[in-house]
Design an enzyme around this catalytic site. Structure first.
Site, PDB file in Angstrom:
ATOM      1  N   TYR A   1      -7.258  -6.852  13.346  1.00  0.00           N
ATOM      2  CA  TYR A   1      -6.153  -6.562  14.263  1.00  0.00           C
ATOM      3  C   TYR A   1      -5.768  -7.819  15.044  1.00  0.00           C
ATOM      4  O   TYR A   1      -6.429  -8.138  16.058  1.00  0.00           O
ATOM      5  CB  TYR A   1      -6.573  -5.428  15.221  1.00  0.00           C
ATOM      6  CG  TYR A   1      -7.071  -4.217  14.447  1.00  0.00           C
ATOM      7  CD1 TYR A   1      -6.204  -3.189  14.124  1.00  0.00           C
ATOM      8  CD2 TYR A   1      -8.386  -4.163  13.972  1.00  0.00           C
ATOM      9  CE1 TYR A   1      -6.643  -2.119  13.356  1.00  0.00           C
ATOM     10  CE2 TYR A   1      -8.830  -3.104  13.199  1.00  0.00           C
ATOM     11  CZ  TYR A   1      -7.948  -2.085  12.900  1.00  0.00           C
ATOM     12  OH  TYR A   1      -8.384  -1.042  12.125  1.00  0.00           O
TER      13      TYR A   1
ATOM     14  N   GLU B   1       0.841  -1.194   0.000  1.00  0.00           N
ATOM     15  CA  GLU B   1       0.000   0.000   0.000  1.00  0.00           C
ATOM     16  C   GLU B   1       0.877   1.246   0.000  1.00  0.00           C
ATOM     17  O   GLU B   1       1.996   1.236   0.507  1.00  0.00           O
ATOM     18  CB  GLU B   1      -0.987  -0.020   1.169  1.00  0.00           C
ATOM     19  CG  GLU B   1      -0.482   0.529   2.459  1.00  0.00           C
ATOM     20  CD  GLU B   1      -1.556   0.569   3.551  1.00  0.00           C
ATOM     21  OE1 GLU B   1      -2.488  -0.257   3.541  1.00  0.00           O
ATOM     22  OE2 GLU B   1      -1.433   1.425   4.430  1.00  0.00           O
TER      23      GLU B   1
HETATM   24  P1  FAD Z   1     -14.406  -0.787  12.940  1.00  0.00           P
HETATM   25  O1  FAD Z   1     -14.362  -2.114  12.260  1.00  0.00           O
HETATM   26  O2  FAD Z   1     -15.573   0.061  12.758  1.00  0.00           O
HETATM   27  O3  FAD Z   1     -13.981  -0.981  14.434  1.00  0.00           O
HETATM   28  C1  FAD Z   1     -13.616   0.118  15.248  1.00  0.00           C
HETATM   29  C2  FAD Z   1     -13.784  -0.262  16.709  1.00  0.00           C
HETATM   30  O4  FAD Z   1     -15.175  -0.363  17.004  1.00  0.00           O
HETATM   31  C3  FAD Z   1     -13.169  -1.618  17.078  1.00  0.00           C
HETATM   32  O5  FAD Z   1     -12.659  -1.528  18.381  1.00  0.00           O
HETATM   33  C4  FAD Z   1     -14.353  -2.564  17.023  1.00  0.00           C
HETATM   34  O6  FAD Z   1     -14.176  -3.702  17.878  1.00  0.00           O
HETATM   35  C5  FAD Z   1     -15.466  -1.653  17.515  1.00  0.00           C
HETATM   36  N1  FAD Z   1     -16.787  -2.003  17.018  1.00  0.00           N
HETATM   37  C6  FAD Z   1     -17.141  -2.402  15.781  1.00  0.00           C
HETATM   38  N2  FAD Z   1     -18.463  -2.621  15.698  1.00  0.00           N
HETATM   39  C7  FAD Z   1     -18.972  -2.327  16.915  1.00  0.00           C
HETATM   40  C8  FAD Z   1     -20.281  -2.334  17.476  1.00  0.00           C
HETATM   41  N3  FAD Z   1     -21.349  -2.707  16.756  1.00  0.00           N
HETATM   42  N4  FAD Z   1     -20.419  -1.974  18.787  1.00  0.00           N
HETATM   43  C9  FAD Z   1     -19.364  -1.598  19.536  1.00  0.00           C
HETATM   44  N5  FAD Z   1     -18.096  -1.572  19.049  1.00  0.00           N
HETATM   45  C10 FAD Z   1     -17.914  -1.931  17.768  1.00  0.00           C
HETATM   46  N6  FAD Z   1      -7.028   4.782   8.674  1.00  0.00           N
HETATM   47  C11 FAD Z   1      -7.125   5.846   7.852  1.00  0.00           C
HETATM   48  O7  FAD Z   1      -7.461   6.951   8.315  1.00  0.00           O
HETATM   49  N7  FAD Z   1      -6.865   5.745   6.506  1.00  0.00           N
HETATM   50  C12 FAD Z   1      -6.506   4.566   5.940  1.00  0.00           C
HETATM   51  O8  FAD Z   1      -6.283   4.496   4.724  1.00  0.00           O
HETATM   52  C13 FAD Z   1      -6.372   3.416   6.769  1.00  0.00           C
HETATM   53  N8  FAD Z   1      -6.033   2.213   6.269  1.00  0.00           N
HETATM   54  C14 FAD Z   1      -5.963   1.109   7.089  1.00  0.00           C
HETATM   55  C15 FAD Z   1      -5.668  -0.149   6.530  1.00  0.00           C
HETATM   56  C16 FAD Z   1      -5.583  -1.277   7.332  1.00  0.00           C
HETATM   57  C17 FAD Z   1      -5.265  -2.618   6.713  1.00  0.00           C
HETATM   58  C18 FAD Z   1      -5.772  -1.160   8.741  1.00  0.00           C
HETATM   59  C19 FAD Z   1      -5.639  -2.363   9.628  1.00  0.00           C
HETATM   60  C20 FAD Z   1      -6.094   0.073   9.296  1.00  0.00           C
HETATM   61  C21 FAD Z   1      -6.199   1.219   8.478  1.00  0.00           C
HETATM   62  N9  FAD Z   1      -6.546   2.480   9.003  1.00  0.00           N
HETATM   63  C22 FAD Z   1      -6.646   3.567   8.167  1.00  0.00           C
HETATM   64  C23 FAD Z   1      -6.766   2.658  10.447  1.00  0.00           C
HETATM   65  C24 FAD Z   1      -8.245   2.422  10.849  1.00  0.00           C
HETATM   66  O9  FAD Z   1      -9.062   3.402  10.258  1.00  0.00           O
HETATM   67  C25 FAD Z   1      -8.310   2.531  12.382  1.00  0.00           C
HETATM   68  O10 FAD Z   1      -7.644   1.437  12.961  1.00  0.00           O
HETATM   69  C26 FAD Z   1      -9.703   2.709  12.998  1.00  0.00           C
HETATM   70  O11 FAD Z   1      -9.516   3.056  14.378  1.00  0.00           O
HETATM   71  C27 FAD Z   1     -10.583   1.463  12.974  1.00  0.00           C
HETATM   72  O12 FAD Z   1     -11.038   1.201  11.718  1.00  0.00           O
HETATM   73  P2  FAD Z   1     -11.891  -0.154  11.432  1.00  0.00           P
HETATM   74  O13 FAD Z   1     -12.316  -0.076  10.022  1.00  0.00           O
HETATM   75  O14 FAD Z   1     -11.122  -1.334  11.868  1.00  0.00           O
HETATM   76  O15 FAD Z   1     -13.133   0.112  12.392  1.00  0.00           O
END
Ligand code: FAD
Length: 317
Positions: free
Chosen positions: A179, A18
């Protein structure tokens, strides 16, 4: 082509990576200089990160601070189109909940569909630096699973305006993040895996993990996901350690642990050049073991000079 098709068609572990869009005002050629040395390893797809707006403070001549909101790295969609055109590879733009209303998301997906981009990585994004907790837009998504749901709706021809008739069905292959060492906000790894399962049930086709330095954590995580009923490909993410400062930066920024052997080797390095070499050797061991275990792809997080990723790829693929 979809990421899942690339994986299904390949008998071997794929190489992918990436990149970040350049800082505002910089040239796209800077990105090509990162990508060119990695093309010999034949990546079927390249991810392009998304960077939401940030609040910055500028000191004025009168000593007061002016608060401004800026996007330092715009251009994700344009870069995806440029890379597809230049290298004939698939691209995976990252899409965030943060900073997007549902309408913004729909319009961005329409752009991507028209540009022939077939894959997206659906993410929540982090909170802004001036916020304690993540806050969605008034009409935005709270969690990545809700964004996945919207993309899935468009794949089935359902747009926000339910009066639209005979709509085009988009055809996005949807990825999500995971994660192996738990997302920092989740109360437990089990709960985090349950939320990951919700993303898959909402329509995610593949998973890319956060970087890690201990393969056992990835293997254990995959086992737990499989037991929880998650069957889609789980692509491991790797980032080579490349400076002595990474000993504190990587745990702080990515919320991951570094194994003692790696820490000791880097502490013993006399300078950053030596630390970079340790990072390459560690990355080679990790990548070779993951490949031997038959992972679908190894996804490298690249920042700046790509020589370390090229060295790991040369020893692995
Ligand atoms: P979610 O899947 O929405 O989860 C976030 C948190 O909420 C987790 O702790 C989860 O357990 C919790 N959760 C989910 N559903 C619920 C629910 N129904 N009730 C209560 N809690 C819940 N960030 C950027 O800004 N730009 C990027 O381009 C970017 N690329 C990334 C690429 C990868 C491969 C990874 C691993 C991370 C990337 N990130 C990026 C970082 C990411 O945006 C952050 O880690 C963010 O804090 C979580 O995103 P997520 O999509 O995993 O969130």
């Amino acid at each position: 082509m979809k990421i899942t098709e690339h994986i299904a068609q390949s008998k071997d572990t794929l190489f992918s990576f990436e990149i970040l869009p350049p800082l505002k005002g910089q040239r796209i050629e800077d990105i090509y200089e990162v990508i060119d040395p990695l093309m010999e390893f034949d990546p079927p797809f390249i991810n392009v990160t998304y960077h939401r707006e940030e609040v910055v403070y500028k000191r004025l001549p009168n000593g007061l601070l002016e608060q401004k909101t800026v996007r330092k790295r715009p251009g994700t969609v344009g870069i995806c189109a440029a890379l597809q055109y230049r290298y004939k590879v698939d691209t995976v733009p990252h899409m965030l909940c943060g900073g997007f209303s549902k309408e913004d998301t729909e319009n961005a997906l329409i752009d991507l569909d028209f540009l022939g981009v077939e894959n997206v990585l659906a993410l929540r994004g982090d909170s802004m630096k001036n916020e304690r907790f993540f806050a969605p837009e008034a009409d935005g998504h709270q969690y990545a699973k809700d964004l996945v749901g919207q993309i899935k709706d468009m794949n089935e021809g359902r747009f926000l305006d339910d009066e639209l008739q005979n709509t085009n069905k988009t055809n996005f292959c949807i990825g999500v993040a995971a994660y192996p060492e738990k997302h920092f906000e989740a109360p437990s790894l089990n709960q985090d895996i349950m939320h990951l399962k919700q993303k898959v049930d909402a329509g995610a086709d593949f998973i890319i993990t956060q970087l890690f330095f201990d393969n056992q954590k990835y293997f254990d995580f995959v086992n737990r996901c499989r037991k929880a009923g998650i069957t889609v490909p789980i692509i491991p993410g790797l980032k080579p350690l490349s400076t002595k400062q990474h000993l504190s930066f990587l745990p702080h920024f990515f919320k991951v642990d570094l194994p003692d052997d790696l820490v000791k080797a880097v502490v013993d390095c006399k300078d950053n050049a030596a630390a970079r070499q340790v990072g390459i050797e560690w990355g080679i061991k990790q990548a070779q073991e993951l490949k031997a275990a038959g992972v679908p792809a190894i996804h490298f997080y690249s920042m700046g000079r790509p020589d370390n990723i090229a060295a790991i790829a040369r020893a692995t693929f």
